[in-house]
Write a protein that holds these residues in place. Sequence first.
Motif, PDB file in Angstrom:
ATOM      1  N   THR A   2     -28.765 -20.324   7.842  1.00 15.52           N
ATOM      2  CA  THR A   2     -27.383 -19.937   8.092  1.00 15.52           C
ATOM      3  C   THR A   2     -26.603 -19.813   6.790  1.00 15.52           C
ATOM      4  O   THR A   2     -26.639 -20.705   5.939  1.00 15.52           O
ATOM      5  N   THR A   3     -25.882 -18.705   6.656  1.00 19.04           N
ATOM      6  CA  THR A   3     -25.054 -18.489   5.470  1.00 19.04           C
ATOM      7  C   THR A   3     -23.840 -19.396   5.494  1.00 19.04           C
ATOM      8  O   THR A   3     -23.175 -19.537   6.521  1.00 19.04           O
ATOM      9  N   LEU A   4     -23.551 -20.008   4.359  1.00 21.51           N
ATOM     10  CA  LEU A   4     -22.343 -20.799   4.174  1.00 21.51           C
ATOM     11  C   LEU A   4     -21.259 -19.861   3.665  1.00 21.51           C
ATOM     12  O   LEU A   4     -21.383 -19.311   2.569  1.00 21.51           O
ATOM     13  N   LEU A   5     -20.238 -19.629   4.465  1.00 17.98           N
ATOM     14  CA  LEU A   5     -19.112 -18.766   4.113  1.00 17.98           C
ATOM     15  C   LEU A   5     -17.950 -19.667   3.722  1.00 17.98           C
ATOM     16  O   LEU A   5     -17.437 -20.413   4.556  1.00 17.98           O
ATOM     17  N   ILE A   6     -17.561 -19.626   2.452  1.00 19.23           N
ATOM     18  CA  ILE A   6     -16.479 -20.460   1.942  1.00 19.23           C
ATOM     19  C   ILE A   6     -15.290 -19.556   1.664  1.00 19.23           C
ATOM     20  O   ILE A   6     -15.402 -18.593   0.901  1.00 19.23           O
ATOM     21  N   VAL A   7     -14.161 -19.875   2.280  1.00 15.74           N
ATOM     22  CA  VAL A   7     -12.980 -19.023   2.189  1.00 15.74           C
ATOM     23  C   VAL A   7     -11.912 -19.698   1.334  1.00 15.74           C
ATOM     24  O   VAL A   7     -11.497 -20.825   1.619  1.00 15.74           O
ATOM     25  N   ASP A   8     -11.470 -18.987   0.313  1.00 18.07           N
ATOM     26  CA  ASP A   8     -10.377 -19.419  -0.553  1.00 18.07           C
ATOM     27  C   ASP A   8      -9.077 -19.171   0.219  1.00 18.07           C
ATOM     28  O   ASP A   8      -8.501 -18.088   0.168  1.00 18.07           O
ATOM     29  N   GLY A   9      -8.643 -20.180   0.959  1.00 19.41           N
ATOM     30  CA  GLY A   9      -7.504 -20.020   1.862  1.00 19.41           C
ATOM     31  C   GLY A   9      -6.258 -19.480   1.192  1.00 19.41           C
ATOM     32  O   GLY A   9      -5.641 -18.525   1.677  1.00 19.41           O
ATOM     33  N   ALA A  10      -5.851 -20.050   0.061  1.00 18.90           N
ATOM     34  CA  ALA A  10      -4.625 -19.617  -0.603  1.00 18.90           C
ATOM     35  C   ALA A  10      -4.723 -18.164  -1.040  1.00 18.90           C
ATOM     36  O   ALA A  10      -3.779 -17.384  -0.867  1.00 18.90           O
ATOM     37  N   ASN A  11      -5.864 -17.780  -1.574  1.00 21.36           N
ATOM     38  CA  ASN A  11      -6.034 -16.419  -2.064  1.00 21.36           C
ATOM     39  C   ASN A  11      -6.082 -15.417  -0.926  1.00 21.36           C
ATOM     40  O   ASN A  11      -5.457 -14.360  -0.988  1.00 21.36           O
ATOM     41  N   VAL A  12      -6.796 -15.733   0.131  1.00 20.67           N
ATOM     42  CA  VAL A  12      -6.928 -14.806   1.250  1.00 20.67           C
ATOM     43  C   VAL A  12      -5.606 -14.677   2.002  1.00 20.67           C
ATOM     44  O   VAL A  12      -5.188 -13.577   2.348  1.00 20.67           O
ATOM     45  N   VAL A  13      -4.922 -15.792   2.232  1.00 28.03           N
ATOM     46  CA  VAL A  13      -3.611 -15.741   2.892  1.00 28.03           C
ATOM     47  C   VAL A  13      -2.647 -14.898   2.067  1.00 28.03           C
ATOM     48  O   VAL A  13      -1.909 -14.063   2.600  1.00 28.03           O
TER      49      VAL A  13
END
Length: 126
Positions: A2-13
């Motif tokens: 399974t791929t680990l998808l890490i999201v940069d919350g501040a940047n994406v928001v």
Amino acid sequence: MTTLLIVDGANVVGSVPDGWWRDRRAAAVRLRDRLAGLAEAGVPGHPGPLDIVLVVEGVARGVAPVPGVRVDEAPGNGDDRIVELVASAPGRPRLVVTADRELRRRVGELGAKVTGPRTVHRAPED
């Protein structure tokens, strides 16, 4: 694996001018809810299921996890926490969602792939 998808919350928001600056925590909740729909569907080039981690920092802390999305509250700088998460999973596919050039460089040196915020802003059928 399974791929680990890490999201940069501040940047994406911050990549969508939807008034996020008025309530950063609410914006992080909206992102978390969008991500939940991608846990099984996957993202372009990475079919589901995905192991999704949304990294939040500052006033966006306090967002609860939901099925399919773990929320990681960075104790300090969110970018540093994302690098730690990437480094802690060397044997699996890792995809980081951010537009931050320096973060892209740092996680790329650790072998992670990187994609931009549009990847998670698209509807799963796009």
